[in-house]
Design an enzyme around this catalytic site. Structure first.
Site, PDB file in Angstrom:
ATOM      1  N   ARG A 236       0.943  -1.164  -0.022  1.00  6.93           N
ATOM      2  CA  ARG A 236       0.034   0.069  -0.145  1.00  6.93           C
ATOM      3  C   ARG A 236       0.755   1.168   0.032  1.00  6.93           C
ATOM      4  O   ARG A 236       1.911   1.375   0.630  1.00  6.93           O
ATOM      5  CB  ARG A 236      -0.862   0.126   1.066  1.00  6.93           C
ATOM      6  CG  ARG A 236      -2.050  -0.782   1.264  1.00  6.93           C
ATOM      7  CD  ARG A 236      -3.328  -0.583   0.029  1.00  6.93           C
ATOM      8  NE  ARG A 236      -4.225  -1.377   0.482  1.00  6.93           N
ATOM      9  CZ  ARG A 236      -4.395  -2.385  -0.503  1.00  6.93           C
ATOM     10  NH1 ARG A 236      -3.513  -2.940  -1.303  1.00  6.93           N
ATOM     11  NH2 ARG A 236      -5.630  -3.114  -0.476  1.00  6.93           N
TER      12      ARG A 236
ATOM     13  N   GLU B 187      -2.607   7.848  -5.780  1.00  6.81           N
ATOM     14  CA  GLU B 187      -2.872   7.078  -7.085  1.00  6.81           C
ATOM     15  C   GLU B 187      -3.958   7.783  -8.085  1.00  6.81           C
ATOM     16  O   GLU B 187      -5.079   7.788  -7.687  1.00  6.81           O
ATOM     17  CB  GLU B 187      -2.887   5.879  -6.576  1.00  6.81           C
ATOM     18  CG  GLU B 187      -2.027   5.072  -6.247  1.00  6.81           C
ATOM     19  CD  GLU B 187      -1.933   3.363  -5.979  1.00  6.81           C
ATOM     20  OE1 GLU B 187      -2.906   2.927  -6.428  1.00  6.81           O
ATOM     21  OE2 GLU B 187      -1.095   2.792  -5.422  1.00  6.81           O
TER      22      GLU B 187
ATOM     23  N   HIS C 152       0.583   0.047 -10.206  1.00  5.69           N
ATOM     24  CA  HIS C 152      -0.269  -0.958  -9.111  1.00  5.69           C
ATOM     25  C   HIS C 152      -0.838  -2.259  -9.792  1.00  5.69           C
ATOM     26  O   HIS C 152      -1.802  -2.501 -10.107  1.00  5.69           O
ATOM     27  CB  HIS C 152      -1.395  -0.005  -8.826  1.00  5.69           C
ATOM     28  CG  HIS C 152      -2.091  -0.655  -7.352  1.00  5.69           C
ATOM     29  ND1 HIS C 152      -2.603   0.119  -6.469  1.00  5.69           N
ATOM     30  CD2 HIS C 152      -2.237  -1.825  -6.848  1.00  5.69           C
ATOM     31  CE1 HIS C 152      -3.091  -0.522  -5.386  1.00  5.69           C
ATOM     32  NE2 HIS C 152      -2.819  -1.693  -5.839  1.00  5.69           N
TER      33      HIS C 152
END
Length: 527
Positions: free
Chosen positions: A231, A260, A279
């Site tokens: 994370r 993000e 990601h």
């Protein structure tokens, strides 16, 4: 006929499962926000990944909704509380991306050690710089895995095959399980100076935010490599950049970011020693097929048989408890959240004592509420009433329940003792009136604390000026004290102080308080 809306991109097999079950399926991923608000009232189930924001506004428009299904583990984009209040079941598919994320971590590790992205770009630019991209072998290096949940364990298994010396930290994992994985468990303070490579696989919470920061990086070996496929926010990006520029960190591989999409002007992303991916941890065909099939099957099972799997907000109650007992479930969960942030050793056993016959009927559920709260602060994956017993079994944490008559002081009292190899810690709480939750005892110290908000907890020598010294440090940082409780046994011995603050207390302030003469133990707790 049940109507299913799939508003994010999922594997086609999910759609096929719904249609085979005889449901009407709308698969459309480009709805505008207004369009989604206007049509959502018609559907019985909604399937999303991370793109659709299932917030309170959208949930308020749901008239027929029974299930919100997340094809994946994270449910940050779903307002769980609002969905629960509206009686909507929220399901996810934890574990579906375990292998893909573990493999991505290994790919990042190899690419980092062999400079593969940089070398590839050099060749595409028409250069042949073999010397500039000489790498390092994995064999014989020391890998530190922070967080040995499902993903961390899979990383350990794969790393062992590469001949890495594996050390790790996980406050819940037993020595036996770690040994089977080939991992030597250490305290965090002992890990930094040993690790050549550090990979993080912990949840993002108040304890792990900025876990890898300037202070920690300075404790690491020169040339350490950092990997984050967990994370964004676990690794402090500005501190990492500074360490890279100084050469303290020889390379970093990031799949997740503090925001993000990230700020593409961030110099960290352009640093020659940094590898970035958008990601992609769960982005494999296999993982996406698995979670798509899994969420579809869970929804079909629920609609056809009533079976519930992967529920995030499932009530553990076998029957509806009376109103006076409901707050004790809330109390137990908060006691668990509080305790998890104080306990530094691996938990082996929980003993919960319920004083008051009104609590006895729900002893199992109250025990699970405590365990759920405790595990939620320790686990990277989502924790709910469904998977809490499974996680406890996997971690070899046992729960003993003791039922007693009314306490001499309180009609209903919950006392929990947490057993570790090195010490036991006990916490007791009750409910005043209808809904006033209170912690009334920690170990041998009597006090009265609301288990909510920001709490500074420290043990100190009971001498004049201690509270004033702590208050001075907080005041210098403009941190307002909202409440205070102090417990002591006898004058001049140790005292336990809990200060409620309006704002969070960061590591810098905690360290300054820790360095005051007379402070023995300190923790910052958020509930």
């Amino acid at each position: 006929m049940k109507k299913i809306l799939v508003s994010d991109s999922v594997n086609q097999k999910s759609i096929e499962i719904f249609k085979s079950a005889g449901y009407s399926v709308t698969y459309k991923t480009d709805y505008s926000r207004d369009e989604l608000l206007n049509i959502i009232s018609d559907y019985n189930a909604l399937v999303v990944r991370s793109a659709t924001k299932v917030d309170a506004e959208l949930i308020s428009r749901m008239k027929s909704m029974e299930i919100i299904g997340r094809a994946g583990a994270g449910v940050d984009n779903i307002d769980i509380n609002t969905a629960t209040q509206k009686g909507i079941l929220v399901m996810n598919t934890p574990g579906g991306n375990t292998i893909s994320t573990a493999e991505h971590t290994m790919a990042m590790m190899l690419a980092l050690c062999r400079n593969i992205p940089q070398a590839n770009k050099s060749v595409l630019d028409g250069k042949w710089d073999r010397k500039n991209y000489s790498g390092t072998e994995l064999k014989g290096k020391t890998l530190a895995i922070l967080g040995l949940g499902k993903i961390g364990k899979e990383v350990a298994k794969r790393s062992k095959a590469f001949g890495l010396n594996i050390i790790g930290f996980d406050p819940l994992l037993s020595e036996d399980i770690a040994s089977e994985l080939g991992v030597k468990l250490l305290k965090l303070d002992d890990i930094w100076k040993l690790a050549d490579i550090i990979t993080v696989h912990v949840p993002l919470n108040s304890e792990t935010k900025n876990l890898i920061n300037k202070e920690i990086l300075n404790k690491c070996k020169d040339g350490v490599k950092i990997i984050n496929c967990a994370r964004g926010g676990i690794v402090n990006e500005s501190d990492l950049l500074e360490a890279l520029n100084k050469g303290k960190v020889s390379g970093a591989a990031l799949d997740v970011y503090e925001t993000e999409p990230p700020d593409f002007g961030n110099p960290l992303l352009k640093h020659p020693k940094v590898i970035c991916t958008p990601h992609l941890g769960a982005s494999t065909e296999e993982a996406q097929e698995l979670v798509a099939i899994q969420i579809a099957e869970q929804i079909v099972d629920y609609f056809s048989t009533g079976k519930i799997s992967g529920a995030v907000n499932l009530s553990a109650f076998s029957e509806e408890p009376p109103e006076e007992i409901k707050m004790f479930f809330n109390l137990c969960e908060k006691l668990g959240i509080f305790s998890a942030q104080l306990l530094n050793e691996r938990l082996k056993k929980i003993t919960i004592e319920l004083s008051g016959e009104n609590l006895h009927k729900f002893s199992k559920e109250l025990s699970l509420a405590f365990a759920k709260g405790f595990l939620s602060k320790k686990m990277a994956e989502a924790v709910n009433y469904v998977n809490t017993p499974i996680i406890l079994r996997e971690l070899k944490i046992s729960i003993d329940e003791k039922l007693s008559s009314e306490d001499s002081t309180f009609r209903n009292l919950i006392s929990v003792e947490m057993h570790t190899d090195k010490y036991n810690k006990k916490i007791s709480g009750t409910v005043f009136g209808k809904n006033e939750l209170r912690i009334i005892r920690i170990d041998e110290y009597l006090l009265e604390v609301k288990p909510e908000g920001n709490l500074l907890v420290y043990k100190n020598i009971d001498k004049p000026g201690m509270l004033a010294s702590v208050g001075k440090i907080l005041a210098e940082k403009n941190i307002n004290i909202a409440g205070l409780s102090l417990g002591r046994i006898t004058q001049g011995k140790d005292a336990l102080t809990i200060i409620s603050t309006d704002d969070a207390i960061n590591a810098e302030e905690l360290n300054r308080i820790k360095e005051l003469g007379g402070i023995k133990e300190i923790a910052f707790v958020q509930i």
